[in-house]
Scaffold this active site. Sequence first.
Site, PDB file in Angstrom:
ATOM      1  N   ASP A 169       0.866  -1.178   0.000  1.00  0.00           N
ATOM      2  CA  ASP A 169       0.000   0.000   0.000  1.00  0.00           C
ATOM      3  C   ASP A 169       0.901   1.225   0.000  1.00  0.00           C
ATOM      4  OD1 ASP A 169      -2.267   1.889   0.841  1.00  0.00           O
ATOM      5  OD2 ASP A 169      -3.282  -0.031   0.697  1.00  0.00           O
ATOM      6  N   GLY A 191       4.427  -0.574  -4.340  1.00  0.00           N
ATOM      7  CA  GLY A 191       3.433  -0.018  -3.428  1.00  0.00           C
ATOM      8  C   GLY A 191       2.725   1.148  -4.083  1.00  0.00           C
ATOM      9  N   HIS A 192       2.115   1.996  -3.257  1.00  0.00           N
ATOM     10  CA  HIS A 192       1.281   3.080  -3.772  1.00  0.00           C
ATOM     11  C   HIS A 192       1.927   4.450  -3.625  1.00  0.00           C
ATOM     12  CE1 HIS A 192      -2.582   0.445  -3.134  1.00  0.00           C
ATOM     13  NE2 HIS A 192      -1.689  -0.101  -3.938  1.00  0.00           N
ATOM     14  N   GLY A 193       3.196   4.497  -3.247  1.00  0.00           N
ATOM     15  CA  GLY A 193       3.891   5.772  -3.151  1.00  0.00           C
ATOM     16  C   GLY A 193       3.716   6.446  -1.803  1.00  0.00           C
TER      17      GLY A 193
END
Length: 350
Positions: A169, A191-193
Amino acid sequence: MLQIDGRIIAPTRPSAWDCEANCNHWIGFENFDGLHIQGSGTINGQRDKWWKLSCKDNEKSCQHRKPTGFMIGHSKNVDIKGLTFEDSPQMHIAFESSTWIHATELTIRAPGHSPNTDGIHIQRSTNVSIDNSTIQTGLFVCLLVLYLYTYIFMFIIISYTYLFINSGDDCISIGNESKYINISNIECGPGHGISIGSLGIMGKTEEVEFVHVRNVTFHGTTNGVRIKTWQGGHGHARNIKFEDITSHSSTRPIIIDQYYCPHKQCKNQTSAVEISNIAYENINGTSHKEIVVQLSCSESIPCKNITMKDINLIYEKHKDKTSSYCLNARGLRNGRVHPSVSCLQQEDNF
């Protein structure tokens, strides 16, 4: 001082998580003033046994939500140094309702398919710094292994003051009532940064301000630096600066999304969390998609005072097709900004 060495492992079976109170976290520290946590230890959350859990299949285990692995709450003057966190049931680390928190030399690992396993989540907290940390190897996807092995080997020679975060995430997420947050020297991916938000869910008034993110490298993340808010919300995200950022094949290196909706459909609403005074400077690298800058802002409450300086992002498959998307955003650009962001006016004096 608390020294953690060796290995701390979560219960083998989620059904063994027999919790009656304070069930939102597994290991927690609350109401401390002056706490130093350090060591070479690893905190392991038993990964798939939690991630595959379905309330439909196992109602007993779903009486309480999956716990955050490690939480600091209602505390101040806390330092965390040197620990490894891996495969948490949900978020790995959370700082909640706390101030003057310093995290350094941490390693956080979870594979890309892990659900809601943010590396570090900050909520209702002030004066939080995450910086000056050490590179570790991690569980990157196969396409990145060879490249990163070479990159990490070279980088260790130059510096070993980087925090390595690899999670399914956000590497770091910053939630409501957080301000004076400093994040630097981070290796993030997959992941999502790094995300501000999401803010404003269910019409809530939520606020984040005075955030500085610098010296961050993203590897194959779905986002780079992101601000995300729900339609119908209130409050603000403001006075935020992202600088000295490198993207290696991230899908959306720069994104503001005032229409955040992780569901199939969300109701259109006119109110929005106000986004203003957002600065991007010295951001370079490649994107996995053509649109490398996405500013999706509200028609009724546009994004204001967005500035970009020295941006050079390229679509890795076909650099001539590199593009930006800009909706209801206003601001200025200076120096080279590639691709051009049409809604920002050229200005040489900022």
